[in-house]
Enzyme design. Structure first.
Site, PDB file in Angstrom:
ATOM      1  N   ASP A 340     -12.952  -3.488  -0.717  1.00  0.00           N
ATOM      2  CA  ASP A 340     -11.517  -3.664  -0.473  1.00  0.00           C
ATOM      3  C   ASP A 340     -10.644  -3.290  -1.664  1.00  0.00           C
ATOM      4  OD1 ASP A 340     -11.957  -4.440   2.119  1.00  0.00           O
ATOM      5  OD2 ASP A 340     -11.905  -6.585   1.705  1.00  0.00           O
ATOM      6  N   ASN A 424      -7.765  -7.131   8.522  1.00  0.00           N
ATOM      7  CA  ASN A 424      -7.843  -8.414   9.229  1.00  0.00           C
ATOM      8  C   ASN A 424      -7.842  -9.614   8.288  1.00  0.00           C
ATOM      9  OD1 ASN A 424     -10.575  -7.181   8.717  1.00  0.00           O
ATOM     10  ND2 ASN A 424     -11.248  -9.239   9.240  1.00  0.00           N
ATOM     11  N   TYR A 425      -8.248  -9.416   7.027  1.00  0.00           N
ATOM     12  CA  TYR A 425      -8.405 -10.542   6.110  1.00  0.00           C
ATOM     13  C   TYR A 425      -7.208 -10.666   5.181  1.00  0.00           C
ATOM     14  CZ  TYR A 425     -12.955 -12.873   6.425  1.00  0.00           C
ATOM     15  OH  TYR A 425     -13.994 -13.675   6.799  1.00  0.00           O
ATOM     16  N   GLU A 426      -6.960 -11.897   4.763  1.00  0.00           N
ATOM     17  CA  GLU A 426      -6.038 -12.178   3.662  1.00  0.00           C
ATOM     18  C   GLU A 426      -6.839 -12.684   2.469  1.00  0.00           C
ATOM     19  OE1 GLU A 426      -2.963 -11.267   6.306  1.00  0.00           O
ATOM     20  OE2 GLU A 426      -4.699 -12.521   6.692  1.00  0.00           O
ATOM     21  N   ASP A 642     -16.474  -6.251 -29.538  1.00  0.00           N
ATOM     22  CA  ASP A 642     -15.387  -6.437 -28.577  1.00  0.00           C
ATOM     23  C   ASP A 642     -16.015  -6.513 -27.187  1.00  0.00           C
ATOM     24  OD1 ASP A 642     -13.005  -6.452 -27.222  1.00  0.00           O
ATOM     25  OD2 ASP A 642     -12.133  -4.789 -28.333  1.00  0.00           O
ATOM     26  N   HIS A 653     -20.474 -15.565   4.424  1.00  0.00           N
ATOM     27  CA  HIS A 653     -19.751 -16.126   5.556  1.00  0.00           C
ATOM     28  C   HIS A 653     -20.611 -16.091   6.812  1.00  0.00           C
ATOM     29  CE1 HIS A 653     -15.598 -16.452   7.735  1.00  0.00           C
ATOM     30  NE2 HIS A 653     -16.412 -17.464   7.974  1.00  0.00           N
TER      31      HIS A 653
END
Length: 705
Positions: A340, A424-426, A642, A653
């Site tokens: 995503d 479809n997802y938030e 560093d 899910h």
């Protein structure tokens, strides 16, 4: 914020005029080389200045720092992607100064054949338009499902995960038609759903075939079949109403049809004296914390130069990658896997936040300026919200021998919040700063499940093979959401080292005669191979120490912060796909809980810069590999240098019926906590808060009055 608002710091995102100038310069360069070709801009974003130019202090205004745009643009007629850097001018103290000098292309690379940039919002809408105007798609919808009104068709655009490149026909459609097969396709697969009307929850009505679009050709190049469709069986689209929208509850068939009669009473948050934070442009100060907010198309929210009381903790922090594999092996779902962040750009997917819905209290908002496919800027207003919240008890002690000695302090947090809708997802990103010196990084997941039609065999067996029936005839497949945060650490300076800290029981022996002892086990991580850590057992953390001589006053140990995994939600597995699978090859960052590398300016993205539609293997369509597994093959030293930490975590899910029609929030996250950074509790100087009733104070027991 106006699209052309002024820049106040070299790390500020590009403003509108800078985007326009970069686009115009790019267009001139490409068309000078290749003629009057049509361009489609993918991304125009700030190439952050290097550390030398910032003089090692990112928090203060800088002079004579070049403003450089990084531009990725496509030529659809050739299928080639070009990457350019464009010098826009120089930054001077408080304003951006063009100096009447035109922008200049500093570098231009035509990327290897098959490299695909991320899909923009316009790409997603274009894919849906292409599907709806395709005659074969229209005919199938009409003849098989009596769907004629295409405004009732929803086409969810997904990047194509190429699980089997040699046998994935859409890759070779031009070769089959002998039509410019040297032009690589830019593929989007579209999962189809039927709506009853404009507000209907279409995920309750999946359509069982899958058109694949080539955006370069602007046509449907394949229609992939489900198991039943491939055997000539036309399945009926589920028709039950399963809605969540306020105007559609009344139409539900078996869920609630109206709001509850006894809703929670109104809850207001008031700060009559205003907020405790101070905002100066993109720079924020709050209760000894200071940092700078950034935003870009890919990572969305970025934090720069996080300091506490002037002491550095983190140089840069952001959510840099995701992989979302679905565990359904039956065609066509073996290609259902989204990255995503890289595939769509979290910043491109960011939505505006609203007071009372997304954020409550005294809010300061930040807007975002992004580019469209023509190289024009546009604003997404209120894309980040900043606010304070009460979070219960910060610390407390009741001295039972002397009630007047009772002390309590309320915990106050500073919260930055950003929300992204990826089809479809938030995904809701929260970064929370505490009075105790801790920083919480949380991701909240909500939205809708991506669904498909159960097969006839699954209905006969009574349940889906690789999912859960969440509505009659509707399957929600098992899947994972794997996240990767990049933390460029700077604990009291840039030279750090890292230890893995665990706890272990001691065997009974002369040192432990009663068997009650357990120990802290501290393991120094010296190389990249040692820094690649598996899923940690409970109680494990990673301690990032200053290696320049800064010591704690009390225990004389190096000052440090520790990364604590799994602070929100239950511990979850890492990537569950087969190690040799294309999913694991592309999403290999999610096969380890932690990676540690020495800082390198060009190592920014753990799955590589352009993983979209990447093809693993040695075939003619394969794309170059990049990312953490490639970088760490050198097994560089990570001792006293560093350090950059890459922390992978997520949610596995297994859907519940209660996750439909809209999913209650699921939370995953981690924390950075001081571990010897301070000489004691840094919040003992927080004063007590008086109640409105002046006769009582929250820090005293009633017995003292």
């Amino acid at each position: 914020m106006a699209v052309d608002s002024q820049v106040s710091h070299p790390l500020d995102p590009l403003h509108g005029e800078e985007i326009r100038r970069a686009a115009k310069c790019t267009q001139t360069k490409i068309q000078d080389l290749y003629g009057n070709v049509v361009l489609r801009f993918s991304t125009i974003t700030l190439l952050e200045p290097n550390r030398t130019d910032l003089n090692g202090n990112e928090s203060k205004n800088q002079k004579d720092v070049d403003r450089v745009a990084e531009v990725v643009v496509m030529v659809p007629s050739t299928g080639r992607t070009h990457k350019l850097t464009v010098k826009l001018g120089s930054f001077e103290s408080t304003s951006f100064n063009h100096r009447d000098v035109p922008p200049e292309v500093l570098s231009h690379v035509e990327l290897p054949l098959g490299i695909q940039p991320c899909f923009t919002p316009e790409d997603c809408f274009l894919a849906e338009d292409i599907v709806k105007r395709d005659e074969e798609v229209q005919k199938r919808l009409r003849d098989e499902y009596n769907l004629i009104d295409l405004t009732l068709l929803a086409c969810d655009p997904w990047s194509v995960h190429v699980a089997d490149p040699e046998n994935f026909e859409p890759l070779y459609w031009r070769k089959r038609q002998d039509s410019g097969h040297e032009i690589p396709p830019r593929l989007v697969q579209t999962f189809l759903y039927r709506r009853h009307d404009a507000e209907d929850n279409h995920y309750a009505h999946p359509v069982p075939f899958l058109p694949v679009v080539d955006l370069n050709a602007e046509q449907v190049v394949a229609i992939l079949e489900t198991e039943d469709e491939a055997h000539g069986e036309t399945r009926k689209i589920p028709s039950r109403n399963v809605n969540y929208h306020r105007c559609k509850l009344k139409d539900n068939d078996y869920l609630e049809t109206s709001f509850r009669v006894d809703p929670p009473k109104r809850l207001d948050i008031a700060q009559p004296d205003g907020p405790s934070f101070v905002v100066n442009g993109n720079h924020i100060e709050w209760q000894k914390w200071s940092f700078r907010v950034g935003f870009n198309y890919r990572e969305a929210l970025v934090l720069h130069n996080i300091c506490y009381n002037g002491r550095s903790v983190v140089r840069r922090a952001s959510l840099v990658e995701m992989t979302v594999p679905y565990g359904e092996p039956k065609p066509p779902f073996q290609g259902k896997n989204a990255g995503d962040v890289a595939d769509y750009g979290l910043g491109f997917c960011a939505t505006s936040l609203e007071l009372g819905c997304d954020c409550k209290g005294n809010i300061t908002y930040f807007d975002a300026v992004l580019n469209d496919s023509k190289g024009e800027p546009y604003i997404v207003p209120k894309v980040i919200c900043l606010h304070e919240e009460d979070s219960g008890i910060l610390w407390k002690h009741v001295e039972y021998r002397n009630p007047t000695m009772t002390e309590t302090r309320r915990a106050r947090n500073l919260v930055l919040q950003c929300s992204m809708t990826v089809v479809n997802y938030e995904y809701l990103i929260y970064v929370t700063f505490g009075l105790d010196g801790g920083i919480a990084f949380d991701v909240k997941l909500t939205g809708e499940l991506s669904t498909n039609l159960m097969t006839s065999g699954e209905e006969m067996r009574g349940s889906p093979d690789f999912g859960v029936e969440v509505a009659p005839g509707v399957n929600a497949q098992f899947h994972q959401h794997m996240f990767c945060y990049r933390l460029d650490m700077k604990v009291d300076g840039p030279i750090n080292r890292i230890y893995e800290i665990s706890v272990a029981p001691m065997p009974r022996n002369n040192q432990n005669p009663y068997g009650n002892a357990f120990q802290r086990v501290s393991t120094l991580l010296s190389t990249e191979e040692e820094g690649k850590r598996p899923l940690p057992p409970p109680g494990t953390s990673w301690r990032i120490e200053n290696a320049s001589g800064r010591k704690n006053l009390v225990n004389k140990q190096p000052t440090a912060y520790k990364l604590i995994p799994n602070t929100r939600g239950s511990p979850q597995p890492l990537l569950l796909t087969d190690p040799e699978s294309a999913v694991s090859q592309r999403g290999s960052f999610a096969t380890a809980s932690l990676w540690v590398t020495p800082y390198s300016a060009d190592q920014r993205y753990p799955a590589g810069e352009f993983p979209t539609q990447s093809i693993i293997g040695n075939g003619s369509m394969s794309t170059p590999r990049d990312g953490l597994p490639i970088w760490t093959q050198e097994n560089r030293s990570i001792l006293d240098c560093d350090l950059v930490l890459w922390h992978s975590f997520g949610v596995t899910h297994i859907p519940r019926v209660e996750d439909f029609p809209v999913m209650p929030v699921e939370i995953s996250g981690f924390m950075l906590k001081p571990d010897g950074f301070f000489d004691g509790n840094p919040s003992i100087d927080v004063p007590p808060e008086p109640n409105d009733d002046v006769s009582t104070q929250c820090c005293y027991s009633l017995a003292s009055h």
